[in-house]
Design a protein around this motif. Structure first.
Motif, PDB file in Angstrom:
ATOM      1  N   LEU A  28      85.813 124.051  25.537  1.00  0.00           N
ATOM      2  CA  LEU A  28      85.772 122.752  26.201  1.00  0.00           C
ATOM      3  C   LEU A  28      84.836 122.781  27.402  1.00  0.00           C
ATOM      4  O   LEU A  28      84.134 121.798  27.682  1.00  0.00           O
ATOM      5  CB  LEU A  28      87.180 122.333  26.631  1.00  0.00           C
ATOM      6  CG  LEU A  28      88.188 122.084  25.504  1.00  0.00           C
ATOM      7  CD1 LEU A  28      89.510 121.593  26.076  1.00  0.00           C
ATOM      8  CD2 LEU A  28      87.642 121.084  24.493  1.00  0.00           C
ATOM      9  N   ALA A  29      84.815 123.903  28.108  1.00  0.00           N
ATOM     10  CA  ALA A  29      83.945 124.010  29.281  1.00  0.00           C
ATOM     11  C   ALA A  29      82.476 123.890  28.889  1.00  0.00           C
ATOM     12  O   ALA A  29      81.650 123.375  29.657  1.00  0.00           O
ATOM     13  CB  ALA A  29      84.198 125.332  29.999  1.00  0.00           C
ATOM     14  N   ALA A  30      82.147 124.359  27.681  1.00  0.00           N
ATOM     15  CA  ALA A  30      80.746 124.345  27.229  1.00  0.00           C
ATOM     16  C   ALA A  30      80.508 123.275  26.169  1.00  0.00           C
ATOM     17  O   ALA A  30      79.591 123.397  25.353  1.00  0.00           O
ATOM     18  CB  ALA A  30      80.386 125.727  26.678  1.00  0.00           C
ATOM     19  N   LEU A  31      81.308 122.227  26.184  1.00  0.00           N
ATOM     20  CA  LEU A  31      81.268 121.238  25.114  1.00  0.00           C
ATOM     21  C   LEU A  31      79.895 120.581  24.978  1.00  0.00           C
ATOM     22  O   LEU A  31      79.426 120.309  23.865  1.00  0.00           O
ATOM     23  CB  LEU A  31      82.338 120.166  25.373  1.00  0.00           C
ATOM     24  CG  LEU A  31      82.838 119.377  24.161  1.00  0.00           C
ATOM     25  CD1 LEU A  31      83.388 120.296  23.084  1.00  0.00           C
ATOM     26  CD2 LEU A  31      83.927 118.393  24.595  1.00  0.00           C
ATOM     27  N   GLU A  32      79.247 120.317  26.110  1.00  0.00           N
ATOM     28  CA  GLU A  32      77.949 119.636  26.063  1.00  0.00           C
ATOM     29  C   GLU A  32      76.773 120.600  25.895  1.00  0.00           C
ATOM     30  O   GLU A  32      75.617 120.169  25.824  1.00  0.00           O
ATOM     31  CB  GLU A  32      77.734 118.816  27.339  1.00  0.00           C
ATOM     32  CG  GLU A  32      78.574 117.547  27.420  1.00  0.00           C
ATOM     33  CD  GLU A  32      79.978 117.810  27.957  1.00  0.00           C
ATOM     34  OE1 GLU A  32      80.807 116.892  27.929  1.00  0.00           O
ATOM     35  OE2 GLU A  32      80.233 118.950  28.407  1.00  0.00           O
ATOM     36  N   ASP A  33      77.068 121.896  25.822  1.00  0.00           N
ATOM     37  CA  ASP A  33      75.982 122.877  25.783  1.00  0.00           C
ATOM     38  C   ASP A  33      75.360 123.034  24.402  1.00  0.00           C
ATOM     39  O   ASP A  33      74.322 123.686  24.259  1.00  0.00           O
ATOM     40  CB  ASP A  33      76.486 124.250  26.253  1.00  0.00           C
ATOM     41  CG  ASP A  33      76.856 124.235  27.732  1.00  0.00           C
ATOM     42  OD1 ASP A  33      76.546 123.229  28.407  1.00  0.00           O
ATOM     43  OD2 ASP A  33      77.478 125.217  28.195  1.00  0.00           O
ATOM     44  N   ARG A  34      75.999 122.497  23.387  1.00  0.00           N
ATOM     45  CA  ARG A  34      75.458 122.653  22.038  1.00  0.00           C
ATOM     46  C   ARG A  34      75.818 121.435  21.202  1.00  0.00           C
ATOM     47  O   ARG A  34      76.772 120.708  21.491  1.00  0.00           O
ATOM     48  CB  ARG A  34      76.007 123.913  21.360  1.00  0.00           C
ATOM     49  CG  ARG A  34      77.517 124.017  21.329  1.00  0.00           C
ATOM     50  CD  ARG A  34      78.016 124.998  20.291  1.00  0.00           C
ATOM     51  NE  ARG A  34      77.785 124.506  18.935  1.00  0.00           N
ATOM     52  CZ  ARG A  34      78.204 125.125  17.839  1.00  0.00           C
ATOM     53  NH1 ARG A  34      78.851 126.274  17.946  1.00  0.00           N
ATOM     54  NH2 ARG A  34      77.976 124.631  16.646  1.00  0.00           N
ATOM     55  N   ALA A  35      75.032 121.208  20.166  1.00  0.00           N
ATOM     56  CA  ALA A  35      75.336 120.135  19.217  1.00  0.00           C
ATOM     57  C   ALA A  35      76.346 120.652  18.202  1.00  0.00           C
ATOM     58  O   ALA A  35      76.311 121.821  17.808  1.00  0.00           O
ATOM     59  CB  ALA A  35      74.067 119.682  18.514  1.00  0.00           C
TER      60      ALA A  35
END
Length: 713
Positions: A69-76
């Motif tokens: 969840l912390a890296a949710l926007e870090d990858r498609a």
């Protein structure tokens, strides 16, 4: 498990998937504990997290989810990844607000060609479910339509059919189904099952159009079972599905076999299960449907320790297998090991329903009924305040709604009383209406069959007939006001003006809570319902007139252990000086024939199911009623006829005696629980019945002698 211990990570993961597919979540979770979960890809991590949540390792699952969840926007995220991650988020132990925020972040990047795809629709449905579960006021149409120009074209929107109906949009659901039928016909199983669920299957006018290949599928069999009473065609369809399931069982894979066996346990088709799987020898322990089925069969046969062992083993693996929990609750009451289902729940929780956390869930039926068996009445009622229907009213009405709370000292104020639970419960609750009417200006809903009887008995109370049951089956009215099944059944639009005008609103079971809290007084004897003099029935001469009742309208599954067969009254029938009458409100031809053969008279001028005024007149003419707790028993006690409740089961005995502390019925007036104080419920069912019937016969002989000098043995 041994293979998984020595297997390479990839093989161990495959074994865990196999176990989870069979819903052996504890074993799957144990296998995953030997895998480095941080090294797994996202799809595999999602599987692991959901499996841990379905067992007792929810905390570990949430720890694994946190960095994702912390890296949710870090990858498609691909479609499959987003769908599985959305499921993990929904089931997690996060707060609802955090889940909704995470789903929003997950959906935000899904744009372009994916915007109207199945993934975004699936995630949107999960958001709807979360908000609904949190008792938010949500518009199902908003979620169903989304940004779609034509939401009716998508087959996966069939998931909304039930919610559209309960939110008052049955015609929208019908349009969706008609569009899908026009597009796919009945060659698509999802369309078939959704059509059978809707409006009692009215869209499937000819059941023969359903392909034979679907007949043996567990989901179709379950629906056919539920619809079988709708007519000969539905009965034939159910028979065909049963035959297809039996015929096809041998060729099924292990997953389909287990799924079928689970359906047979849930639908109380244990004879079918016993035919397919006559014993557990040679079957893998992982087939929980078979183990649960044989546990329930052992329960019915009185092999309680065997039943307990089997049902416990099932629940430990799959804590969300509700029918196993229900069976175990009945079995534990018949053992003397001091262990309750609460103890087990404190160890295993409820799987995904409790986010993988051990511990009893406040208000759970396991907890409430176990407390009743122990005589803890006040706590048993108080924990029920967590019911979603009452929490919904608390949300809407605030402090005006009394949810298992003390009645206020507010003389002369207005109070609206909701009739809840069964009709027998409603009759029993009416014992408090006289006291209630002295404190408040009372308006109360009631079953229409009780309307005139209640109006005559409590002239200062205004009653509103609410036809919430049809032949004993709840009949909810989904008009968009309440989507909750119970509220839609108990609180129709006719009640709205009274609810709006009342200073206080509560329900029948809260009066029982107030009785045990000491707020309302309790009387052990005394009639409180007044029969119609025009329906009065002549009293007998020098012979006792005794009514017999042996089962409820609902007598399937484990409930049968609390009921009798009419033939089990035979030890009483030889007592001289007694005329026995059947007051059984649901009687089949075989039972009626038994009554004729053994001299048990039957009431022929009254519909015992629908004519409560006529039934009350007959019951008031009797000297005694003997049997189990159901409408005729409760109505007899209410009009002042002494009732003997036969305590041959722990439920009949402990529920009513404060855990065995007294023979005076603690719930109903004019009622005595009949059983020797030394009764041992670890003995087989029939032994307990025989013991109680012998005690009842002795009491009846003494009553005849005392009431009719010169009569009796």
């Amino acid at each position: 498990m041994d293979k998984a211990t020595s297997a390479q990570p990839g093989a161990a993961l495959a074994i865990a998937r196999h176990m989870a597919r069979l819903r052996n979540f504890r074993t799957a979770s144990q296998i995953l504990s030997r895998v480095d979960l941080d090294e797994l890809g996202l799809i595999d991590q999602c599987f692991a997290g959901i499996t841990l949540l379905s067992a007792q390792d929810g905390l570990l699952a949430d720890q694994l989810l946190a960095p994702r969840l912390a890296a949710l926007e870090d990858r498609a995220h691909g479609r499959a990844e987003a769908a599985r991650l959305g499921e993990w988020i929904q089931l997690s132990g996060l707060r609802t607000t955090d889940k909704l925020h995470a789903l929003g972040r997950l959906m935000a990047p899904l744009s372009g060609p994916q915007a109207n795809g199945s993934t975004i629709r699936g995630l949107r449905f999960r958001e709807f479910r979360l908000r609904q579960g949190a008792l938010e006021k949500v518009d199902v149409l908003e979620y169903f339509q989304g940004d779609e120009e034509d939401p009716f074209q998508w087959k996966d929107n069939l998931r909304y059919v039930g919610d559209l109906v309960t939110h008052g949009h049955a015609e929208t659901a019908r349009t969706l189904l008609e569009r899908q039928i026009a597009r796919h016909g009945f060659r698509d199983r999802a369309v078939v099952e959704a059509s059978l669920r809707f409006d009692s299957g009215s869209l499937v006018q000819d059941l023969q159009v359903i392909p034979e290949a679907f007949h043996g599928i567990p989901g179709v069999l379950a629906l056919a079972h539920d619809l079988r009473s709708h007519g000969p065609a539905h009965e034939d369809f159910f028979d065909a599905c049963q035959a297809a399931a039996r015929k096809g069982y041998g060729a099924m894979d292990v997953y389909s076999k287990d799924s079928l066996l689970r359906v047979l346990t849930v639908k109380d088709l244990l004879s079918d299960l016993d035919t397919l799987v006559p014993h557990l020898s040679g079957l893998p322990d992982t087939m929980l449907g078979a183990r649960c089925g044989h546990g329930l069969i052992a329960m019915v046969e009185g092999s309680n320790r065997d039943a307990a062992e089997l049902l416990r083993s099932v629940l430990v693996e799959d804590p969300n297998y509700t029918i196993a929990a229900t069976g175990l609750r009945f079995v534990q009451a018949r053992l003397d090991d001091g262990v309750t289902v609460i103890d087990l729940r404190n160890q295993i929780g409820y799987g995904s329903a409790s986010a993988g956390r051990p511990g009893i869930r406040l208000g759970d039926r396991d907890q409430a009924t176990t407390l009743l068996l122990q005589g803890h009445y006040l706590k048993s009622w108080s924990v029920r305040r967590t019911g979603p229907h009452w929490r919904t009213l608390k949300r809407d009405l605030g402090s005006r709604f009394l949810n298992y709370e003390a009645l206020p000292e507010d003389p002369g104020s207005s109070l609206f009383l909701i009739a809840d639970d069964g009709v027998g419960d409603e009759i029993r609750t009416a014992q408090y209406l006289g006291e209630l009417a002295e404190r408040y200006r009372v308006t109360a809903s009631c079953d229409p069959r009780l309307l005139t009887l209640l109006e005559r008995s409590f002239p200062s109370v205004e009653f509103i007939g609410v036809p919430r049951r049809v032949r004993g089956v709840l009949n909810p009215v989904y008009d968009g006001r309440y989507s909750d099944f119970l509220l839609a059944s108990h609180l129709t639009a006719a009640c709205d003006p009274y609810v709006a005008a009342a200073d206080h609103v509560t329900f029948g079971q809260n009066l029982t809570f107030n009785r045990f809290a000491g707020v309302l007084p309790r009387e052990d004897t005394g009639a409180y319902l007044v029969p119609d003099l025009a329906r009065e029935v002549a009293t007998p001469g020098d012979r006792l007139k005794v009514g017999l009742v042996w089962k409820s309208h609902f007598s399937s599954g484990s409930r049968r252990m609390m009921y009798l067969g009419v033939e089990q009254f035979e030890p009483l029938l030889g007592v001289d000086g007694v005329d026995f009458w059947s007051v059984q409100h649901t009687i089949d031809p075989a039972e009626s024939a038994y009554c004729v053969e053994h001299g048990i008279r039957q009431i022929e001028d009254v519909d015992l199911f629908d004519d409560f005024e006529g039934l009350a007149g007959h019951l008031a003419s009797m000297d005694l009623i003997i049997g189990i707790s159901t409408v005729p028993m409760e109505l007899a006690a209410a009009v002042g006829t002494p009732a003997w409740l036969l305590g041959f089961s722990p439920e009949n005995y402990y529920y009513r005696t404060g855990g065995g502390a007294t023979s005076i019925d603690q719930l109903s007036r004019n009622s005595t629980v009949v059983a020797p104080p030394w009764i041992d419920f670890t003995a087989p069912y029939q032994d307990c019945v025989d013991l109680v019937m012998a005690d009842c016969r002795d009491r009846l002989v003494r009553l005849v002698r005392a009431s009719r000098p010169g009569r009796g043995e």
